[in-house]
Design a protein around this motif. Structure first.
Motif, short mmCIF file in Angstrom:
data_model
loop_
_atom_site.label_atom_id
_atom_site.label_comp_id
_atom_site.label_asym_id
_atom_site.label_seq_id
_atom_site.Cartn_x
_atom_site.Cartn_y
_atom_site.Cartn_z
N PHE A 17 -11.75 2.00 -2.24
CA PHE A 17 -10.39 2.48 -1.99
C PHE A 17 -10.11 2.65 -0.50
CE2 PHE A 17 -10.99 3.64 -6.42
CZ PHE A 17 -9.79 3.21 -6.97
N ALA A 18 -11.08 2.34 0.36
CA ALA A 18 -10.85 2.39 1.81
C ALA A 18 -9.73 1.42 2.16
CB ALA A 18 -12.12 2.03 2.55
N TYR A 19 -8.91 1.79 3.13
CA TYR A 19 -7.78 0.93 3.49
C TYR A 19 -7.58 0.79 5.00
CZ TYR A 19 -5.44 5.41 4.11
OH TYR A 19 -5.10 6.67 4.53
N ALA A 20 -8.30 1.54 5.81
CA ALA A 20 -8.09 1.51 7.26
C ALA A 20 -8.35 0.13 7.86
CB ALA A 20 -8.97 2.55 7.94
N GLU A 24 -1.54 -3.35 8.60
CA GLU A 24 -0.66 -2.21 8.34
C GLU A 24 0.20 -2.39 7.08
OE1 GLU A 24 2.62 0.10 10.94
OE2 GLU A 24 0.80 -0.52 12.00
N HIS A 25 0.73 -3.61 6.86
CA HIS A 25 1.60 -3.81 5.70
C HIS A 25 0.82 -3.70 4.38
CE1 HIS A 25 0.02 -7.91 6.09
NE2 HIS A 25 0.50 -8.19 4.90
N LEU A 26 -0.48 -3.98 4.40
CA LEU A 26 -1.30 -3.81 3.20
C LEU A 26 -1.81 -2.38 3.06
CD1 LEU A 26 -3.33 -7.15 3.21
CD2 LEU A 26 -1.24 -6.59 1.94
N GLN A 27 -1.95 -1.69 4.17
CA GLN A 27 -2.32 -0.27 4.11
C GLN A 27 -1.26 0.51 3.35
OE1 GLN A 27 -3.29 1.61 7.82
NE2 GLN A 27 -4.72 0.00 8.42
N ALA A 28 -0.01 0.17 3.56
CA ALA A 28 1.09 0.87 2.87
C ALA A 28 1.02 0.68 1.36
CB ALA A 28 2.43 0.37 3.40
N ILE A 29 0.47 -0.41 0.91
CA ILE A 29 0.31 -0.68 -0.52
C ILE A 29 -0.95 0.00 -1.05
CG2 ILE A 29 -0.04 -2.51 -2.23
CD1 ILE A 29 2.77 -2.45 -0.87
N SER A 30 -2.00 -0.04 -0.30
CA SER A 30 -3.30 0.46 -0.74
C SER A 30 -3.44 1.98 -0.67
CB SER A 30 -4.40 -0.20 0.11
OG SER A 30 -5.67 0.11 -0.37
N LYS A 31 -2.80 2.61 0.30
CA LYS A 31 -2.98 4.05 0.52
C LYS A 31 -2.61 4.91 -0.68
CE LYS A 31 -1.97 7.82 3.73
NZ LYS A 31 -1.87 8.83 2.70
N PRO A 32 -1.51 4.66 -1.38
CA PRO A 32 -1.21 5.51 -2.54
C PRO A 32 -2.30 5.48 -3.61
CG PRO A 32 0.75 4.30 -1.89
CD PRO A 32 -0.40 3.74 -1.09
N CYS A 33 -2.94 4.33 -3.79
CA CYS A 33 -4.04 4.24 -4.76
C CYS A 33 -5.25 5.03 -4.25
CB CYS A 33 -4.40 2.79 -5.02
SG CYS A 33 -3.09 1.88 -5.87
N HIS A 34 -5.52 4.94 -2.96
CA HIS A 34 -6.59 5.73 -2.35
C HIS A 34 -6.33 7.21 -2.56
CE1 HIS A 34 -7.93 8.27 1.00
NE2 HIS A 34 -9.04 7.56 0.96
N CYS A 63 -4.40 -5.79 -7.69
CA CYS A 63 -3.22 -6.55 -8.13
C CYS A 63 -2.03 -6.30 -7.21
CB CYS A 63 -2.85 -6.17 -9.56
SG CYS A 63 -4.03 -6.73 -10.81
N PHE A 64 -1.81 -5.04 -6.83
CA PHE A 64 -0.69 -4.70 -5.96
C PHE A 64 -0.83 -5.41 -4.60
CE2 PHE A 64 -0.67 -0.36 -8.24
CZ PHE A 64 0.07 -0.88 -9.30
N VAL A 65 -2.03 -5.40 -4.06
CA VAL A 65 -2.27 -6.05 -2.77
C VAL A 65 -2.06 -7.56 -2.90
CG1 VAL A 65 -4.03 -6.60 -1.04
CG2 VAL A 65 -3.77 -4.24 -1.84
N ARG A 66 -2.58 -8.15 -3.96
CA ARG A 66 -2.39 -9.60 -4.16
C ARG A 66 -0.91 -9.95 -4.34
NH1 ARG A 66 -7.13 -9.06 -7.23
NH2 ARG A 66 -5.94 -9.06 -9.17
N ALA A 67 -0.15 -9.06 -4.98
CA ALA A 67 1.28 -9.32 -5.17
C ALA A 67 2.00 -9.42 -3.83
CB ALA A 67 1.90 -8.23 -6.03
N VAL A 68 1.59 -8.59 -2.87
CA VAL A 68 2.20 -8.65 -1.55
C VAL A 68 1.78 -9.91 -0.80
CG1 VAL A 68 2.29 -7.47 0.70
CG2 VAL A 68 2.44 -6.15 -1.40
N LEU A 69 0.58 -10.37 -1.06
CA LEU A 69 0.07 -11.56 -0.36
C LEU A 69 0.71 -12.85 -0.87
CD1 LEU A 69 -3.72 -10.69 -0.11
CD2 LEU A 69 -2.00 -10.58 1.70
N ASP A 70 1.14 -12.84 -2.12
CA ASP A 70 1.74 -14.07 -2.71
C ASP A 70 3.10 -14.38 -2.15
OD1 ASP A 70 -0.46 -14.62 -4.21
OD2 ASP A 70 0.35 -13.79 -6.07
#
Length: 70
Positions: A17-20, A24-34, A63-70
Motif C-alpha cells: 500500500f506504499a505510494y510515495a 503524483e497523479h497516481l499517489q492521489a489514486i493510491s493514497k485513499p486505499c493506503h 485496478c484503480f491505478v490501472r484505470a488511470v493508466l489506460d
C-alpha cells in the motif's frame, strides 16, 4: 505504515500500500486505499479475515491505478 509486531502475512500485504514512490497523479489514486488499510490495521487484530480484506483492497487499488493508466 507501521506493521511492527504484526503477523507476517499482514506485513507482507501491507507493504504494497506504499505510494510515495508513485508519480503524483497516481499517489492521489493510491493514497485513499493506503489510508483505509492503515485504519483497518489500527482497528483490527490479525486474522484470516483481515488478511483477506487487505488482499481484496490491494486488488482494488491496483485496478484503480490501472484505470488511470489506460
Amino acid at each position: 505504515m507501521d506493521t511492527t509486531g504484526r503477523h507476517p502475512g499482514t506485513t507482507a500485504i501491507a507493504k504494497h500500500f506504499a505510494y510515495a514512490h508513485l508519480p503524483e497523479h497516481l499517489q492521489a489514486i493510491s493514497k485513499p486505499c493506503h489510508d483505509l488499510a492503515e485504519a483497518m490495521l489500527h482497528k483490527m487484530a490479525d486474522s484470516p479475515e483481515l488478511t483477506a480484506g487487505l488482499r481484496k483492497l490491494l486488488e482494488a487499488k491496483d485496478c484503480f491505478v490501472r484505470a488511470v493508466l489506460d
